[in-house]
Design an enzyme around this catalytic site. Structure first.
Site, PDB file in Angstrom:
ATOM      1  N   ILE A 160       1.074  -1.282  -0.328  1.00  0.00           N
ATOM      2  CA  ILE A 160       0.244   0.280  -0.127  1.00  0.00           C
ATOM      3  C   ILE A 160       0.627   0.955   0.037  1.00  0.00           C
ATOM      4  CG2 ILE A 160      -0.450   0.022   2.666  1.00  0.00           C
ATOM      5  CD1 ILE A 160      -3.179   0.588   2.021  1.00  0.00           C
ATOM      6  N   THR A 163       1.502   7.295   2.051  1.00  0.00           N
ATOM      7  CA  THR A 163       2.787   8.029   2.516  1.00  0.00           C
ATOM      8  C   THR A 163       3.934   8.929   1.619  1.00  0.00           C
ATOM      9  OG1 THR A 163       2.623   7.095   4.880  1.00  0.00           O
ATOM     10  CG2 THR A 163       4.812   9.074   4.352  1.00  0.00           C
ATOM     11  N   THR A 197       6.483   0.335   2.972  1.00  0.00           N
ATOM     12  CA  THR A 197       7.068  -1.760   2.860  1.00  0.00           C
ATOM     13  C   THR A 197       6.767  -2.467   1.606  1.00  0.00           C
ATOM     14  OG1 THR A 197       6.480  -0.603   5.503  1.00  0.00           O
ATOM     15  CG2 THR A 197       7.170  -3.141   4.752  1.00  0.00           C
ATOM     16  N   GLU A 280      -4.854  -2.444  10.051  1.00  0.00           N
ATOM     17  CA  GLU A 280      -3.757  -1.798   9.611  1.00  0.00           C
ATOM     18  C   GLU A 280      -3.531  -1.294  11.650  1.00  0.00           C
ATOM     19  OE1 GLU A 280      -0.022   1.035   7.938  1.00  0.00           O
ATOM     20  OE2 GLU A 280      -2.282   1.387   7.243  1.00  0.00           O
TER      21      GLU A 280
END
Length: 441
Positions: A160, A163, A197, A280
């Site tokens: 995902i 950011t 990530t 999350e």
């Protein structure tokens, strides 16, 4: 170690694994815990420190987990049963997919973090935990048919990407743009995503973009191809903790994506992102609490054998005082996490989003504070060994470096503390209005 010790170090295991009664766990949960611990120890945790030091978990580990359906537990409960059965997936280590609940999820997340290191687990799960759920919940049937078979089986990897260099917890102000091509067939995406990530290994990412004007109303979510796709450049970022997580910087230069890759509708981005955050933050809270447990138990064991001033550290009242304060924080946090997991098993998705969104944000923030307390306690009690990235204190030294990775991602600590109270105020005010309306009837 793969098994629960018959005489565990204090604070090393949650109460239900120390033989204490619990109202939460059924025989199914306990069977899964045993099988899960054995599997994760064999395939990941027995090499966790070695791989964290090397900087990367070998690629075959992801494949091994997928082969045994052991990344599916990262999905929100209940699982997408129809899709899984279409793909020939009927159980996860003996638990039928239709019987899976959030307590199974909690067990899995707890076991995945049992090395004390966040990186090895994070190297595997970002796509399943955060990238795939929006496709399942909001994607069109056509989008699901194109991508879910490969993503759910691990033939393709995902992540995902929300950011950006200038917008983290402030999601409403992201600047990556997605503009339709003149023929209306594609989105042309330009911008950058940072601290992503698993990005470096991912074939696709569920990405937040700006399709409209400023603010939350202009946000959308699109499934964007990554590896090898024209206009996409990726590089790994050096971070202080969670080294094996594959933290990535992604640049997008006129990246063409079919309009059919839109998840939900244009302008729905903020709603999709916010509901996705609840899962999350919960999974982070569970894993972080286990990391705190590992750190404190390591310190407890060390102080019973380390001698100073003619006696063991455990014989020093100040040491016992430190352990007690950190231990109280730890066990209180775990009791709260278990309570939230149980509530999720008995609430509808709509009820949970409304009642537990703010509480989950608060739990994630508090879990990171507890990790900080336990990790600092451990490092101080290990002394110089806890400040050394090798030897008997290397684990607590590494756990302390993981602390910022708990306090910042998924919504930074201060933002979540504020969000939690605002959500509680909103729920209370809605209740007041409802009561006032009823009184008038």
């Amino acid at each position: 170690m793969a098994d629960v010790s018959p005489n565990p170090i204090p604070f090393s295991e949650p109460p239900y694994l120390r033989g204490l009664p619990s109202p939460y766990y059924t025989a199914s949960h306990r069977r899964f815990q045993k099988a899960c611990r054995a599997f994760i120890w064999e395939h990941l945790l027995s090499h966790a420190m070695e791989w964290e030091k090397a900087g990367t978990v070998p690629e075959h580990v992801f494949k091994d987990f997928c082969k045994h359906n052991m990344l599916l537990p990262n999905l929100p409960a209940p699982l997408p049963v129809d899709w899984l059965k279409r793909l020939g997936i009927n159980d996860i280590l003996g638990v039928k997919v239709e019987e899976w609940d959030y307590l199974h999820t909690g067990i899995y997340c707890d076991e995945l973090a049992r090395s004390g290191l966040a990186g090895p687990g994070a190297s595997l799960n970002a796509g399943f935990a955060f990238g795939i759920p929006p496709i399942i919940k909001f994607g069109s049937k056509e989008l699901q048919e194109r991508f879910l078979p490969d993503l759910l089986t691990g033939r393709k990897r995902g992540c995902i990407a929300i950011t950006e260099p200038e917008a983290g917890s402030d999601v409403a102000n992201i600047t990556t743009t997605a503009t339709k091509s003149p023929d209306g067939k594609y989105y042309i995406i330009n911008g950058a995503k940072k601290w992503i990530t698993n990005g470096i290994w991912s074939d696709y990412t569920t990405m937040a973009v700006r399709t409209g004007g400023p603010g939350a109303a202009g946000l959308s979510v699109i499934l964007v191809p990554l590896k090898g796709h024209p206009g996409v450049t990726m590089r790994r970022l050096k971070v202080s903790g969670q080294i094996t997580g594959g933290t990535t910087y992604i640049e997008l230069d006129d990246v063409k994506v079919p309009v059919g890759n839109l998840i939900g509708r244009e302008g729905d981005g903020m709603r999709i992102i916010m509901t996705n955050f609840n899962h999350e933050r919960l999974t982070i809270a569970v894993g972080v609490t286990r990391q705190a447990r590992v750190a404190l138990a390591a310190a407890f064991e060390y102080t019973m054998k380390r001698e100073a001033f003619g006696k063991t550290l455990m014989d020093q009242p100040v040491v016992r005082h430190r352990l007690a304060k950190a231990g109280a924080e730890l066990e209180t946090m775990w009791a709260w996490v278990e309570q939230i997991l149980y509530q999720l098993c008995h609430l509808s998705k709509e009820q949970a989003d409304q009642q537990l969104g703010g509480i989950t944000a608060l739990a994630k923030a508090k879990a990171a504070m507890v990790l900080n307390e336990c990790a600092q306690c451990a490092v101080l009690l290990f002394g110089g060994a806890g400040f050394t990235a090798s030897g008997q204190g290397e684990l607590v030294e590494a756990i302390l470096r993981d602390v910022p990775g708990a306090r910042i991602p998924g919504g930074s600590e201060d933002v979540l503390l504020d969000l939690a109270v605002r959500q509680l105020v909103k729920i209370y005010q809605a209740g007041e209005k409802k009561l006032a309306k009823q009184a008038k009837m």
